[in-house]
Each structure stands twice: as structure tokens, then as C-alpha cells.
Scaffold this active site. Structure first.
Site, PDB file in Angstrom:
ATOM      1  N   HIS A  34       1.212  -1.360   0.111  1.00 54.03           N
ATOM      2  CA  HIS A  34      -0.138   0.136   0.344  1.00 54.03           C
ATOM      3  C   HIS A  34       1.445   0.924   0.076  1.00 54.03           C
ATOM      4  O   HIS A  34       0.725   2.172  -0.752  1.00 54.03           O
ATOM      5  CB  HIS A  34      -1.194   0.152   0.908  1.00 54.03           C
ATOM      6  CG  HIS A  34      -1.701   1.201   1.697  1.00 54.03           C
ATOM      7  ND1 HIS A  34      -2.159   1.837   0.568  1.00 54.03           N
ATOM      8  CD2 HIS A  34      -1.201   2.638   2.637  1.00 54.03           C
ATOM      9  CE1 HIS A  34      -2.909   2.940   1.051  1.00 54.03           C
ATOM     10  NE2 HIS A  34      -2.182   3.356   2.507  1.00 54.03           N
ATOM     11  N   HIS A  58       3.111   7.991   5.680  1.00 51.78           N
ATOM     12  CA  HIS A  58       1.783   8.321   5.975  1.00 51.78           C
ATOM     13  C   HIS A  58       1.213   7.364   6.994  1.00 51.78           C
ATOM     14  O   HIS A  58       1.031   8.539   7.468  1.00 51.78           O
ATOM     15  CB  HIS A  58       1.079   8.309   4.962  1.00 51.78           C
ATOM     16  CG  HIS A  58       0.512   7.772   4.129  1.00 51.78           C
ATOM     17  ND1 HIS A  58       1.056   6.573   3.624  1.00 51.78           N
ATOM     18  CD2 HIS A  58      -0.946   7.461   4.372  1.00 51.78           C
ATOM     19  CE1 HIS A  58       0.144   5.903   3.425  1.00 51.78           C
ATOM     20  NE2 HIS A  58      -1.244   5.818   4.101  1.00 51.78           N
ATOM     21  N   ASP A  59       1.580   6.239   7.457  1.00 55.24           N
ATOM     22  CA  ASP A  59       0.958   5.483   8.113  1.00 55.24           C
ATOM     23  C   ASP A  59       1.677   5.490   9.623  1.00 55.24           C
ATOM     24  O   ASP A  59       1.181   4.401   9.974  1.00 55.24           O
ATOM     25  CB  ASP A  59       0.458   4.107   7.602  1.00 55.24           C
ATOM     26  CG  ASP A  59      -1.269   4.420   7.180  1.00 55.24           C
ATOM     27  OD1 ASP A  59      -1.975   5.751   6.960  1.00 55.24           O
ATOM     28  OD2 ASP A  59      -1.400   4.058   5.915  1.00 55.24           O
ATOM     29  N   GLU A  62      -0.071   6.620  12.657  1.00 50.33           N
ATOM     30  CA  GLU A  62      -0.673   6.364  13.146  1.00 50.33           C
ATOM     31  C   GLU A  62      -0.735   4.883  13.468  1.00 50.33           C
ATOM     32  O   GLU A  62      -1.689   4.068  14.096  1.00 50.33           O
ATOM     33  CB  GLU A  62      -2.024   6.280  11.769  1.00 50.33           C
ATOM     34  CG  GLU A  62      -3.158   6.079  11.523  1.00 50.33           C
ATOM     35  CD  GLU A  62      -4.131   6.869  10.968  1.00 50.33           C
ATOM     36  OE1 GLU A  62      -4.988   6.171  10.093  1.00 50.33           O
ATOM     37  OE2 GLU A  62      -4.277   7.992  10.467  1.00 50.33           O
ATOM     38  N   ASP A  63       0.186   4.089  12.462  1.00 46.59           N
ATOM     39  CA  ASP A  63      -0.417   2.441  12.661  1.00 46.59           C
ATOM     40  C   ASP A  63       1.011   2.004  13.586  1.00 46.59           C
ATOM     41  O   ASP A  63       1.184   0.531  13.134  1.00 46.59           O
ATOM     42  CB  ASP A  63      -0.315   1.751  11.639  1.00 46.59           C
ATOM     43  CG  ASP A  63      -1.872   2.201  10.340  1.00 46.59           C
ATOM     44  OD1 ASP A  63      -3.183   3.117  12.074  1.00 46.59           O
ATOM     45  OD2 ASP A  63      -2.109   2.230   9.681  1.00 46.59           O
ATOM     46  N   ASP A 129      -3.667   8.391  -0.926  1.00 49.08           N
ATOM     47  CA  ASP A 129      -4.007   6.956   0.044  1.00 49.08           C
ATOM     48  C   ASP A 129      -5.693   6.891  -0.712  1.00 49.08           C
ATOM     49  O   ASP A 129      -5.152   5.666  -0.741  1.00 49.08           O
ATOM     50  CB  ASP A 129      -3.627   7.859   1.219  1.00 49.08           C
ATOM     51  CG  ASP A 129      -3.990   6.638   2.426  1.00 49.08           C
ATOM     52  OD1 ASP A 129      -3.707   5.159   2.576  1.00 49.08           O
ATOM     53  OD2 ASP A 129      -4.953   7.514   3.768  1.00 49.08           O
TER      54      ASP A 129
END
Length: 188
Positions: A34, A58-59, A62-63, A129
Site C-alpha cells: 500500500h 504516511h501511516d 497512526e499505525d 492514499d
């Protein structure tokens, strides 16, 4: 290797390490696929190297257990700031009802308002995204697509800065959401 390529490769390596063995929710493929798709989409739309690097990352906040400070130390405040711009500010454990159930609609509204204030470059990352996620969720997400697609329709309509500054990527994301709506309507 020049500085630009080094930045992007370093971001790729950092993101792959940070996400480790994470898998995509609906396909089970390695999560980095991804991230790679987001970065490639950004390159396709002539994003600057710092935007492409932030696309890889980008994640991470957050992750993963990556912090903003970690990103500043590794990539500087510009790339770290872009990642923050596209990181969800709501969390499933907030905005709960008195019964303790998460209020997804409220959380997504909070995140949508936050993203509306992001720079056009941050919104460009969000479009890339969305392009990756929408295709994946419509193809593999089953009933969740009926929740996800209307959320993305509301989100894409709020991304005014990228619509003005980089219309082609915004338009592709918008068109994909509309096609997803049509596909779901035909399947109903």
C-alpha cells in the site's frame, strides 16, 4: 545516489521497518505494498521528493510506534509535518457513546475537518492514499465498502486546496469514489 533518491529510499526503508510484518486488512498482503502504491501515485503526479517520502511514511504515526519526534530526527520537520497532516486525529477510544461504543461518524467528521485544513501537499498524499484504499476496499472489503465509500465522498469534497493546486490527482480520486458509489449501487 543523489540526495532526492536517498530521501525517498530512506523513507521506504524506514516505513518498511516501522510497519514490519503488518498485513493489509482485506487482502493479507504485506502492508508496504500500500505504501509503495501511494508513493508511486505521488510520483506519477509529479510530487516533490518530500511529499513522496511522506507518502511512504504516511501511516507510521497512526499505525506503528513511530512518533513525530522520530520522523523529525530522521527526515526533518517538513516531511514529519506532512505525515502529521494526514494522520487521523480521532481515535476509536474517543468520541464514544455513553454505552462505550465508538462513534465512527463523529470520528470521521473530526478527521475530515482536520484534513480540510491540511496543506495542498498533505491533501495530495491523502488523495493517493484514497486511490489505493478505495480500490482495495471496494474489491475486497465486503459490506465495509458501504460504510467507507460515503465517508470518502465527503472527504474528497472537503479537499479544496489540492483540488485547486493539483487538480488531476484530486479528480482521479473523486472519479474513483464516484465509480465505487455506482458499483455499490448496482450491486444492491
Amino acid at each position: 545516489m543523489d540526495r532526492v533518491l536517498t530521501l525517498i529510499r530512506t523513507a521506504e526503508d524506514f516505513a518498511r521497518r516501522a510497519h514490519g510484518d503488518q498485513k493489509r486488512k482485506f487482502t493479507g498482503e504485506p502492508y508496504w505494498h500500500h505504501l509503495q502504491e501511494v508513493a508511486r501515485t505521488l510520483l506519477q503526479y509529479s510530487a516533490t521528493p518530500d511529499v513522496v517520502a511522506a507518502g511512504w511514511l504516511h501511516d507510521t504515526i497512526e499505525d506503528t510506534d513511530t512518533s513525530y519526534k522520530d520522523l523529525v530526527l530522521a527526515f526533518g520537520p517538513v516531511v514529519a509535518g506532512l505525515v502529521v497532516e494526514v494522520t487521523d486525529v480521532s481515535r476509536p477510544d474517543i468520541c464514544n457513546t455513553p454505552e462505550g461504543e465508538g462513534n465512527r461518524r463523529l470520528r470521521k467528521e473530526i478527521d475530515r475537518q482536520f484534513l480540510a485544513g491540511a496543506s495542498w501537499r498533505g491533501q495530495m498524499i491523502k488523495c493517493a492514499d484514497m486511490l489505493s484504499n478505495t480500490a482495495d476496499i471496494v474489491a475486497n472489503g465486503g459490506g465495509f465498502a458501504r460504510i467507507y465509500v460515503p465517508e470518502k465522498k465527503a472527504l474528497i469534497l472537503s479537499l479544496e486546496k489540492v483540488r485547486t493546486a493539483s487538480y488531476p490527482i484530486w479528480r482521479e480520486a473523486y472519479d474513483q469514489v464516484v465509480r465505487a458509489e455506482q458499483r455499490l449501487a448496482c450491486a444492491a
